[in-house]
Design an enzyme around this catalytic site. Structure first.
Site, mmCIF file in Angstrom:
data_model
loop_
_atom_site.group_PDB
_atom_site.id
_atom_site.type_symbol
_atom_site.label_atom_id
_atom_site.label_comp_id
_atom_site.label_asym_id
_atom_site.label_seq_id
_atom_site.Cartn_x
_atom_site.Cartn_y
_atom_site.Cartn_z
ATOM 1 N N TYR A 1 0.757 -1.026 0.196
ATOM 2 C CA TYR A 1 -0.027 -0.248 -0.029
ATOM 3 C C TYR A 1 0.732 1.366 0.152
ATOM 4 C CZ TYR A 1 -3.902 -2.922 1.345
ATOM 5 O OH TYR A 1 -4.941 -3.938 1.322
ATOM 6 N N GLY B 1 -17.193 1.845 -2.784
ATOM 7 C CA GLY B 1 -18.122 3.099 -3.004
ATOM 8 C C GLY B 1 -19.418 2.824 -3.770
ATOM 9 N N LEU C 1 -18.169 -1.983 1.144
ATOM 10 C CA LEU C 1 -19.107 -1.014 0.534
ATOM 11 C C LEU C 1 -18.955 -1.149 -1.084
ATOM 12 C CD1 LEU C 1 -18.652 2.038 2.714
ATOM 13 C CD2 LEU C 1 -20.328 0.588 2.957
ATOM 14 N N LEU D 1 -21.843 1.015 -3.277
ATOM 15 C CA LEU D 1 -23.155 0.756 -2.255
ATOM 16 C C LEU D 1 -23.372 2.155 -1.466
ATOM 17 C CD1 LEU D 1 -22.411 -2.961 -0.894
ATOM 18 C CD2 LEU D 1 -24.641 -2.055 -2.003
ATOM 19 N N THR D 2 -22.755 3.196 -1.621
ATOM 20 C CA THR D 2 -23.006 4.466 -1.196
ATOM 21 C C THR D 2 -23.958 5.271 -2.011
ATOM 22 O OG1 THR D 2 -21.318 5.790 -2.531
ATOM 23 C CG2 THR D 2 -20.716 4.734 -0.384
ATOM 24 N N GLY D 3 -24.048 4.678 -3.601
ATOM 25 C CA GLY D 3 -25.012 5.193 -4.472
ATOM 26 C C GLY D 3 -24.258 6.206 -5.374
ATOM 27 N N LYS D 4 -23.006 6.605 -4.918
ATOM 28 C CA LYS D 4 -22.488 7.818 -5.406
ATOM 29 C C LYS D 4 -22.099 7.819 -6.946
ATOM 30 C CE LYS D 4 -17.879 6.863 -4.004
ATOM 31 N NZ LYS D 4 -16.699 7.337 -3.207
#
Length: 347
Positions: free
Chosen positions: A53, A241, A238, A243-246
């Site tokens: 990372y 991201g 998520l 599943l945040t809907g963004k």
């Protein structure tokens, strides 16, 4: 913050884990240190990183930077003993680390020493192999997975070689426990069998992808987890991201992962947005924030040790931490099951 056993190690870990793979690229060192402070203050006691990372992108120039940022926090605060630190050994196929060399007794000791130096600590609580040398069906490779080219004898011999090297690291006090990542049920079972036969470090956890959108863990690995006390440390709970809907409606918010990785590691597909819509509708019907619903759902799974979530910004972290106050009722769980049946394996 609910605490769960970390295998049979005697350690317990918080139901949420702070992921750090953006530390050093998308997340600055100052913000990263604020995130660690905030997570620990909220009751999180587990921080996960890896020698490779940060990501987005992974590059030879940045390998180890996330560990170094955590190490600077350890040095600055003197709070290393306040949390459980997990990191990972990269394996075969990642050219930017050791030219893609496989995990073996030859690589384990120097790799651990490198992580200890960057992390500015005397010990690593959970040392994980990032993926198996023989390959993995994770990261969308399940669609064409073919294990017929594996050599069973070589695989088992390598496992024994690695376990012996890990035992030496336990004896030195460099690591406390051993975990896997991107592993299969067969692979995990072999690690367990060999460690128990030889008295070597026993697998404490498996770090595999798991979310409302990615549920390959629900069958054989779930059974193994429950019966063998090897909990799941779920990454991407998520869905990177999604599943945040963004990202619905073709949106690509500035600074989001999709600006750097348009395919989201193979998760961008014709079917995934309809699946996300189904989960967003459930959240809306029940007055739930979709981030909170996704993370709270992970907490209901019988094999879950901790859900690893990363936050590019401090604001995102603050929002995600509020999920521990959310409990999903039976109706929500039934609707989630129905959505899963309607939209299985959307990527």
């Amino acid at each position: 913050m609910k605490m769960n056993p970390l295998g049979r190690t005697g350690m317990t870990v918080s139901e949420l884990c702070l992921g750090t793979m953006t530390f050093g690229t998308q997340t600055s060192e100052a913000d990263a240190h604020t995130q660690i402070d905030m997570a620990l203050a909220a009751g999180v006691n587990l921080v996960d990183t890896a020698e490779m990372y940060p990501v987005n992108p992974v590059s030879k120039e940045t390998v180890g930077h996330s560990e170094a940022i955590i190490g600077n926090w350890n040095e600055k605060t003197g709070r290393r003993s306040d949390y459980i630190l997990a990191t990972k050994h990269s394996g075969e196929g990642l050219a930017v680390v050791r030219d893609g060399e496989a995990i073996s007794s030859k690589t384990i000791a120097p790799t651990i020493e490198g992580s200890l130096k960057r992390l500015k600590t005397d010990y690593i609580d959970l040392y994980q192999f990032h993926w198996p040398n023989r390959g993995s069906y994770m990261f969308r490779k399940n669609w064409s997975y073919d294990p017929s080219g594996q050599n069973r004898e070589e695989t088992l011999a390598n496992m024994l070689d690695c376990l012996e090297a890990l035992q030496a690291q336990v004896d030195k006090g460099n690591i406390r426990a051993f975990g896997l990542s991107n592993e299969s049920a067969w692979g995990t079972a072999q690690w367990l069998r060999l460690s128990e036969e030889k008295g070597y470090p026993r697998v404490a956890s498996i770090q595999n992808e798991y979310s409302l959108l990615c549920r390959m863990y629900d069958t054989d690995l779930a059974e193994l987890s429950v019966n063998e006390d090897v909990g799941l440390m779920a990454f991407s709970p998520l869905g990177t991201g999604l599943l945040t809907g963004k990202y619905q409606g073709g949106a690509v918010p500035e600074g989001s992962r999709k600006t750097l990785n348009p395919e989201l590691g193979g998760r961008h597909s014709p079917r995934v947005y309809a699946a996300v819509d189904a989960y967003l509708e459930i959240a809306k019907r029940h007055g739930l924030d979709p981030v909170h619903m996704a993370l709270a759902w992970c907490r209901t799974r019988p094999f879950m040790a901790s859900a690893i979530f990363g936050a590019t910004t401090v604001a995102q972290l603050e929002h995600a931490l509020q999920s521990v106050d959310v409990t999903l009722d039976a109706q929500v769980l039934e609707e989630i099951d129905a959505a899963h049946r309607a939209h299985p394996m959307p990527y």
